[in-house]
Design a protein around this motif. Structure first.
Motif, short mmCIF file in Angstrom:
data_model
loop_
_atom_site.label_atom_id
_atom_site.label_comp_id
_atom_site.label_asym_id
_atom_site.label_seq_id
_atom_site.Cartn_x
_atom_site.Cartn_y
_atom_site.Cartn_z
N LYS A 175 0.84 -1.21 0.00
CA LYS A 175 0.00 0.00 0.00
C LYS A 175 0.87 1.26 0.00
CE LYS A 175 -3.71 2.24 2.67
NZ LYS A 175 -3.01 3.50 2.99
N ASN A 176 1.89 1.29 0.84
CA ASN A 176 2.75 2.47 0.93
C ASN A 176 3.62 2.64 -0.30
OD1 ASN A 176 2.67 3.93 3.77
ND2 ASN A 176 2.37 1.75 4.15
N LEU A 177 4.08 1.54 -0.89
CA LEU A 177 4.86 1.64 -2.13
C LEU A 177 3.99 2.11 -3.29
CD1 LEU A 177 6.99 -1.64 -1.89
CD2 LEU A 177 7.84 0.70 -1.71
N PHE A 178 2.77 1.69 -3.30
CA PHE A 178 1.87 2.06 -4.38
C PHE A 178 1.47 3.53 -4.28
CE2 PHE A 178 -2.25 2.31 -6.54
CZ PHE A 178 -1.93 1.71 -7.75
N GLU A 179 1.23 4.01 -3.05
CA GLU A 179 0.76 5.39 -2.88
C GLU A 179 1.89 6.41 -2.95
OE1 GLU A 179 -1.29 5.40 0.82
OE2 GLU A 179 -3.07 4.38 0.03
N CYS A 180 3.13 5.99 -2.54
CA CYS A 180 4.29 6.90 -2.54
C CYS A 180 3.99 8.20 -1.82
CB CYS A 180 4.74 7.19 -3.98
SG CYS A 180 6.32 8.07 -4.09
N SER A 181 3.49 8.07 -0.59
CA SER A 181 3.12 9.25 0.19
C SER A 181 4.36 9.89 0.80
CB SER A 181 2.15 8.85 1.31
OG SER A 181 2.76 7.92 2.18
N GLU A 182 4.18 11.09 1.34
CA GLU A 182 5.29 11.81 1.97
C GLU A 182 5.30 11.60 3.47
OE1 GLU A 182 5.32 15.91 0.89
OE2 GLU A 182 4.98 15.52 -1.23
N SER A 183 4.76 10.50 3.96
CA SER A 183 4.71 10.23 5.39
C SER A 183 5.96 9.48 5.84
CB SER A 183 3.46 9.40 5.73
OG SER A 183 3.54 8.13 5.13
N ASP A 184 6.12 9.41 7.16
CA ASP A 184 7.26 8.68 7.70
C ASP A 184 7.11 7.18 7.52
OD1 ASP A 184 8.56 10.97 8.54
OD2 ASP A 184 7.55 11.00 10.48
#
Length: 532
Positions: A175-184
């Motif tokens: 999920k985080n790799l797909f979204e590429c968000s700027e979160s920690d």
């Protein structure tokens, strides 16, 4: 701290020494099982402590005589009153991390088996990996960092023990790799993935190929999506530039490990080739308004890729004999070399900041009252020089046209020498362009060998393609002039190497002689004394 913390501290000391544990496994699981809601900043609150105490009252261990003094379950409440729940949680993570390290290293057999049983119970009974993942959302940086380190070792333990990875953790990373968000969360996700691959590469077991396959398979397509998203965004439009830089640094480390894994695994995953398939994306970062150290790290990373030295400090032992040859490697290296030369043609070298700080004993800061002295960053100079000459060598190995090679060589070597001229004193063009190699690489032997080898490869390739008949002496003179003018004549480079090394040895000998020469005593000449 008292009671509960004393038990954990005593357990930590025993595990740190690799000692065998005597008590029942459930007792240790009780003390190592982190209990919290997982919400940001909720660990140290009174309501969370009450929730934890309620859980501990229901899950009292069979025997808790783990320390030198007996600890009763009723003392747990006083423990939470006298110490922070955060400190207890950090201590739990530290003990778990050391226990995992002991399992994965050389430890006495019976002690290792005991540790392994405890971790197995923790995984089955407490959903430990999910709890550690949820800590990534906490604003406490130390807690998140410790959770990531502990989770990475736990994942590697599961891979070695052939335990299926948690679906919740795999889904979290995807999920985080797909979204590429700027979160920690993405930073900790990337660092966890990097540590696991690093542990696999460092291991000497024969199953590392299968372990790598098992680990990379769920994330292959997601790495490509993340790669495209990260390098396609505009740095100036980002809300938090610091987070983007942190993400970029973590991903470059992960990318380096993925490329290094090609040494031990046949390249069948796209994530292992993504840099070579789309190299211009990474090279574009040099034009971003980011700090100089980011560009420095990137240049060194590309240099390692061109020299095939990625991950050489991690991979222990030789490449397994059964590893099939990488059929894509030559094509990928040519694509990367072409991208580098194209970037140089578009002004890559002119965007590099090569001004560093002078190195001094005790640090690089300028003392009060002194004027700052601008010195060139020789690491950047060496890396940029190797980028050009190694890319030319790789391209010429696949170029049949002698005229095209001559044109490229003259263009790119002229660009390189112009780039080096202000930073190498005295500048090579005032003497001989072939002197640039010794002046740039005189302090780094391995890079000097690589640069000399690349220039020799270029010379030999052009000599064989453009060899003139013996009678055409004029053509030979033009050819020799061409090699000197572009700074790649191997005979000249070797003579300058001898000249510079001879000078260094002479200086060293003079200093050694001065240090060994007798000094005049302030109390008169030295006298020889004899002992009875």
């Amino acid at each position: 701290m008292k009671d509960f913390c004393e038990v954990l501290e005593h357990l930590y000391k025993k595990v740190l020494l690799g000692a065998t544990l005597e008590n029942d496994n459930q007792d240790y699981v009780f003390y190592l099982n982190p209990v919290f809601s997982g919400q940001d900043d909720a660990i140290a609150t009174s309501s969370e402590c009450s929730h934890t105490l309620g859980f501990l009252d229901k899950c009292q261990p069979c025997s808790v005589n783990l320390a030198t003094t007996s600890v009763a379950p009723v003392c747990l409440k006083r423990c939470f009153q006298t110490s922070s729940a955060r400190e207890i949680l950090l201590l739990q993570l530290t003990v778990t991390k050391v226990m995992l390290t002991r399992i994965l290293s050389e430890t006495e057999f019976h002690a290792k088996e005991k540790y392994r049983e405890i971790i197995h119970i923790l995984l089955k009974s407490s959903d430990l990996d999910s709890k550690l993942t949820s800590m990534f959302q906490n604003s406490d940086k130390l807690l998140s960092h410790m959770a990531a380190k502990c989770l990475a070792l736990l994942l590697y333990f599961q891979l070695k023990e052939k335990i299926t990875l948690s679906n919740s953790w795999v889904a979290f990373c995807q999920k985080n790799l797909f979204e590429c968000s700027e979160s920690d969360k993405i930073v900790y996700c990337l660092s966890t993935l990097a540590v696991v691959i690093k542990e696999i590469l460092k291991d000497t077991c024969s199953q590392k190929t299968e372990i790598l396959k098992q680990f990379l398979m769920p994330f292959d397509s997601h790495f490509e999506v993340f790669y495209n998203s990260l390098f396609s965004q505009r740095f100036g439009n980002c809300q938090d530039a610091t987070k983007v830089v942190n993400t970029l640094i973590c991903f470059l480390e992960l990318l380096e490990l993925l490329i290094a894994s090609r040494i031990h695994l046949e390249s069948q995953f796209t994530c292992q080739r993504i840099l070579f398939l789309k190299p211009s994306c990474v090279l574009d970062v040099i034009t971003w308004p980011v700090q100089a150290f980011v560009k420095r790290k990137l240049i060194i990373f590309i240099k390692k890729c061109l020299l095939c030295k990625v991950g050489e400090d991690l991979c222990r032992g030789s490449v397994p004999a059964f590893t099939p040859p990488d059929r894509h490697l030559d094509v990928d290296m040519l694509a990367l070399a072409d991208a580098v030369l194209q970037a140089v043609d578009l002004g890559l070298l002119r965007t590099l900041s090569v001004h560093g700080k002078p190195s001094r004993f005790g640090g690089g800061e300028v003392p009060p009252g002194s004027e700052p002295v601008s010195v060139p960053d020789h690491v950047i100079l060496r890396a940029a020089s190797l980028l050009v000459v190694k890319s030319l060598e790789i391209k010429f190995q696949n170029c049949p046209s002698a005229n095209e090679m001559k044109g490229d060589l003259q263009k790119f070597m002229s660009e390189l020498l112009t780039f080096l001229e202000p930073h190498v004193q005295p500048s090579p063009p005032t003497h001989n362009p072939c002197e640039w190699l010794c002046r740039v690489f005189i302090e780094q032997d391995d890079d000097m060998v690589e640069a000399a080898r690349a220039t020799l490869g270029i010379y030999l390739k052009l000599t064989r393609e453009c060899e003139a008949p013996e009678s055409l002496t004029q053509e030979k003179e033009i050819w020799d002039h061409h090699t000197h003018e572009n700074g790649y004549n191997p005979h000249c480079i070797f003579l300058f190497f001898l000249k510079n090394t001879t000078y260094l040895w002479t200086q060293y000998a003079d200093q050694a002689s001065a240090s060994l020469a007798p000094r005049k005593s302030p109390w008169g000449p030295f006298r020889t004394t004899t002992h009875p």
